[in-house]
Design an enzyme around this catalytic site. Structure first.
Site, PDB file in Angstrom:
ATOM      1  N   SER A  44       0.806  -1.225   0.000  1.00  0.00           N
ATOM      2  CA  SER A  44       0.000   0.000   0.000  1.00  0.00           C
ATOM      3  C   SER A  44       0.836   1.271   0.000  1.00  0.00           C
ATOM      4  O   SER A  44       0.381   2.319  -0.459  1.00  0.00           O
ATOM      5  CB  SER A  44      -0.937   0.002   1.215  1.00  0.00           C
ATOM      6  OG  SER A  44      -0.196  -0.133   2.419  1.00  0.00           O
ATOM      7  N   GLY A  81      -1.920  -4.290   0.853  1.00  0.00           N
ATOM      8  CA  GLY A  81      -2.046  -5.520   1.632  1.00  0.00           C
ATOM      9  C   GLY A  81      -1.093  -6.618   1.218  1.00  0.00           C
ATOM     10  O   GLY A  81      -1.090  -7.700   1.828  1.00  0.00           O
ATOM     11  N   ASN A 110       3.857  -5.626   5.697  1.00  0.00           N
ATOM     12  CA  ASN A 110       2.649  -6.352   6.105  1.00  0.00           C
ATOM     13  C   ASN A 110       2.975  -7.666   6.798  1.00  0.00           C
ATOM     14  O   ASN A 110       2.229  -8.111   7.675  1.00  0.00           O
ATOM     15  CB  ASN A 110       1.748  -6.603   4.888  1.00  0.00           C
ATOM     16  CG  ASN A 110       1.059  -5.333   4.436  1.00  0.00           C
ATOM     17  OD1 ASN A 110       0.578  -4.548   5.238  1.00  0.00           O
ATOM     18  ND2 ASN A 110       1.040  -5.104   3.128  1.00  0.00           N
ATOM     19  N   ASP A 191      -5.288   6.821   9.856  1.00  0.00           N
ATOM     20  CA  ASP A 191      -5.037   5.470  10.391  1.00  0.00           C
ATOM     21  C   ASP A 191      -3.665   5.339  11.044  1.00  0.00           C
ATOM     22  O   ASP A 191      -3.363   4.326  11.662  1.00  0.00           O
ATOM     23  CB  ASP A 191      -5.210   4.412   9.301  1.00  0.00           C
ATOM     24  CG  ASP A 191      -4.235   4.584   8.142  1.00  0.00           C
ATOM     25  OD1 ASP A 191      -3.308   5.406   8.233  1.00  0.00           O
ATOM     26  OD2 ASP A 191      -4.417   3.882   7.127  1.00  0.00           O
ATOM     27  N   HIS A 194      -0.587   4.747   7.019  1.00  0.00           N
ATOM     28  CA  HIS A 194      -0.286   5.110   5.639  1.00  0.00           C
ATOM     29  C   HIS A 194       0.094   6.583   5.512  1.00  0.00           C
ATOM     30  O   HIS A 194      -0.626   7.444   6.014  1.00  0.00           O
ATOM     31  CB  HIS A 194      -1.480   4.788   4.737  1.00  0.00           C
ATOM     32  CG  HIS A 194      -1.809   3.333   4.699  1.00  0.00           C
ATOM     33  ND1 HIS A 194      -2.785   2.771   5.498  1.00  0.00           N
ATOM     34  CD2 HIS A 194      -1.269   2.330   3.968  1.00  0.00           C
ATOM     35  CE1 HIS A 194      -2.838   1.477   5.256  1.00  0.00           C
ATOM     36  NE2 HIS A 194      -1.930   1.175   4.340  1.00  0.00           N
TER      37      HIS A 194
END
Length: 218
Positions: A44, A81, A110, A191, A194
């Site tokens: 991402s 992801g 991830n 969040d 990111h």
């Protein structure tokens, strides 16, 4: 045969030689200037998650290449992801399709956030590096760190993987892709995972000093 034809023969040979040299020069110039490809395999952070299309660091990289007169195109094969396992599975087909001269691997974050096996992450990253090198691509590995709440041992061992793999495989390395961003809340989306669009110029600036020498070597 007329005697004057003998005097013309050397001129014809010289003209032919000049034409052949010109043709060779044009071919060599064309081969040298043929567009090369940078393949970016990431998650991402490279797939423009949560920001407007065209504002991510990969797109900014294409713009910088154009501005600095590099005849290089960028293929962004990043998926939000994505794990190292997924990247390793997808890479062979991508290498075959795009035949990149340069491969940027931006994966592993991830895996770490999910607490996956470090041994598996290392094996997957190594497999991708080897695949890129076998395809004659110059490989650039983008290192990552994890938040401290994952424990000192796991986070340090995770980060150390990147340096270890770069040394063992003689690949270029950006030690920490989020350098200059990770500690600044204002450069993250809500969040807190990111980066915001504003941070992507820093991401590119983190990559460029290591990528540019690779581009100049090819």
């Amino acid at each position: 045969m007329r005697f004057d034809s003998w005097s013309k023969a050397p001129q014809s040979l010289n003209a032919l030689r000049v034409l052949l040299l010109l043709a060779f020069a044009l071919f060599a110039s064309s081969a040298y200037s043929a567009s090369k490809t940078v393949l970016v395999l990431g998650d991402s952070l490279s797939a423009e998650y949560g920001i407007a299309r065209g504002t991510g660091w990969v797109n900014l990289l294409q713009e910088r290449l154009r501005a600095e007169k590099f005849n290089v195109s960028v293929v962004n094969a990043s998926i939000s992801g994505e794990t190292t396992s997924g990247g390793a599975a997808r890479l062979p087909a991508l290498l075959k399709k795009h035949q990149p001269a340069f491969l940027i691997i931006e994966l592993g974050g991830n895996d770490g956030l999910r607490g996956l096996s470090l041994e598996a992450t290392e094996a997957n990253l190594r497999a991708m590096i080897k695949a890129g090198q076998l395809a004659k691509a110059k490989v650039l590995l983008l290192g990552m760190r994890l938040p401290p709440n994952y424990g000192a041992t796991y986070t340090e061992n995770f980060h150390a993987l990147y340096g270890k793999l770069a040394r063992e495989n003689k690949t270029a390395l950006v030690p920490f892709f989020l350098e200059g961003i990770a500690t600044r809340e204002d450069l993250f989306q809500s969040d807190r995972i990111h980066p915001s669009a504003a941070a992507h110029t820093i991401l590119l600036d983190n990559v460029w000093p290591t990528l540019k020498p690779l581009l100049l070597k090819k």
